[in-house]
Design a protein around this motif. Structure first.
Motif, PDB file in Angstrom:
ATOM      1  N   ASP A  63       1.037  -0.987  -0.031  1.00 17.04           N
ATOM      2  CA  ASP A  63       0.023   0.168   0.102  1.00 17.04           C
ATOM      3  C   ASP A  63       1.024   0.614  -0.178  1.00 17.04           C
ATOM      4  O   ASP A  63       1.831   1.006   0.519  1.00 17.04           O
ATOM      5  N   TYR A  64       0.651   2.495   0.157  1.00 15.62           N
ATOM      6  CA  TYR A  64       1.158   3.458  -0.368  1.00 15.62           C
ATOM      7  C   TYR A  64       2.394   4.516   0.889  1.00 15.62           C
ATOM      8  O   TYR A  64       2.977   4.099   0.484  1.00 15.62           O
ATOM      9  N   ALA A  65       1.741   3.383   1.881  1.00 10.74           N
ATOM     10  CA  ALA A  65       1.749   4.896   2.968  1.00 10.74           C
ATOM     11  C   ALA A  65       3.120   3.128   3.373  1.00 10.74           C
ATOM     12  O   ALA A  65       4.517   3.765   3.865  1.00 10.74           O
ATOM     13  N   GLU A  66       2.973   2.029   3.199  1.00 10.04           N
ATOM     14  CA  GLU A  66       4.469   1.345   3.606  1.00 10.04           C
ATOM     15  C   GLU A  66       5.774   1.571   2.389  1.00 10.04           C
ATOM     16  O   GLU A  66       6.422   1.609   2.448  1.00 10.04           O
ATOM     17  N   ALA A  67       4.884   1.786   1.038  1.00  2.75           N
ATOM     18  CA  ALA A  67       5.798   2.206  -0.321  1.00  2.75           C
ATOM     19  C   ALA A  67       6.166   3.230   0.727  1.00  2.75           C
ATOM     20  O   ALA A  67       8.179   3.492  -0.009  1.00  2.75           O
ATOM     21  N   LEU A  68       6.041   4.296   0.864  1.00  2.00           N
ATOM     22  CA  LEU A  68       6.402   5.576   1.252  1.00  2.00           C
ATOM     23  C   LEU A  68       7.266   5.521   2.606  1.00  2.00           C
ATOM     24  O   LEU A  68       8.441   6.482   2.534  1.00  2.00           O
ATOM     25  N   GLN A  69       7.064   4.663   3.394  1.00  2.00           N
ATOM     26  CA  GLN A  69       8.125   4.810   4.879  1.00  2.00           C
ATOM     27  C   GLN A  69       9.129   4.603   3.949  1.00  2.00           C
ATOM     28  O   GLN A  69      10.503   4.678   4.932  1.00  2.00           O
ATOM     29  N   ASN A  70       9.350   2.537   3.579  1.00  5.28           N
ATOM     30  CA  ASN A  70      10.426   1.986   3.370  1.00  5.28           C
ATOM     31  C   ASN A  70      11.132   2.324   2.406  1.00  5.28           C
ATOM     32  O   ASN A  70      12.134   1.821   2.271  1.00  5.28           O
ATOM     33  N   TYR A  71      10.586   2.969   1.019  1.00 10.90           N
ATOM     34  CA  TYR A  71      11.161   2.705  -0.172  1.00 10.90           C
ATOM     35  C   TYR A  71      11.721   4.480  -0.471  1.00 10.90           C
ATOM     36  O   TYR A  71      12.621   4.609  -1.130  1.00 10.90           O
TER      37      TYR A  71
END
Length: 222
Positions: A63-71
């Motif tokens: 999801d977008y939150a995981e992608a923004l936070q981790n990458y």
């Protein structure tokens, strides 16, 4: 004396012949070398293209939150390469300031603006600051199921259009202060956001120029 002269002449002829052969053959040797390099480069680019697509598919699984936070803005070592990720909200999302409220987080999606959170016993206050003037604001709380109050305070009094999307269980828990709001309970709202994604692939961290760069627009779930 005549014999010695004839031997000298044949040596000169041999040297001239070798020189002519060198001049004729050299361009073909260079062509073969350049062709071999181009084939190797094309093969490497195809391999990097497939690897880039692999990275994109990996991003799409989040999801977008995981992608923004981790990458986002980070460099990861993957399959022997160093991969730099950059994700920016795409203009195709529309000229809006979006706030996402889920059970796990409250976040915003827009290049500018800020959220300040102040927790208290029964919930939290969310202060929304630096939103561009007269920009529509959409607040998506369809996936918020916690039984805690959320008060959203809009600090910019020039905001004229705020839309709040709620589910049937949280309509009494989320309040918008300092401006008028239109509420939609159970109304359909898109469950994704579009991001302009840039992937740069390096063979070494010390290199300034990437081996391969790809730009894609990807859809990430909210």
């Amino acid at each position: 004396m005549i014999k010695n002269s004839q031997k000298g002449l044949s040596l000169v002829e041999l040297l001239i012949s070798l020189f002519i052969i060198y001049i004729v053959v050299l361009p073909f040797i260079n062509m073969i070398h350049i062709s071999s390099q181009n084939m190797r480069s094309s093969r490497d680019q195809i391999e990097l293209s497939f690897f880039s697509k692999k990275c994109i598919e990996m991003m799409k699984s989040m999801d977008y939150a995981e992608a923004l936070q981790n990458y986002n803005g980070q460099i990861r070592e993957m399959d022997g390469y160093f991969v730099e990720f950059s994700l920016q909200p795409c203009n195709n999302n529309g000229n809006i300031f979006a706030i996402i409220i889920n059970d796990c987080y409250v976040d915003m999606v827009y290049p500018c603006g800020r959220l300040k959170r102040l927790n208290y016993e029964d919930g939290q206050n969310i202060f929304v600051e630096d939103v561009p003037k007269k920009m529509p604001v959409e607040i998506n709380a369809l996936k918020y199921y916690e039984h805690k109050n959320i008060n959203i305070i809009m600090s910019n009094n020039t905001i004229s259009d705020v839309s709040l999307y709620l589910n049937s269980s949280n309509a009494h828990l989320i309040n918008i202060l300092s401006c008028s709001v239109t509420q939609y309970v159970g109304h359909y709202y898109k469950d994704y956001l579009l991001f302009d994604t840039t992937i740069k692939i390096y063979d070494q961290l010390s290199n300034e120029q990437p081996l391969y760069t790809s730009n894609n627009i990807i859809k990430l779930e909210i």
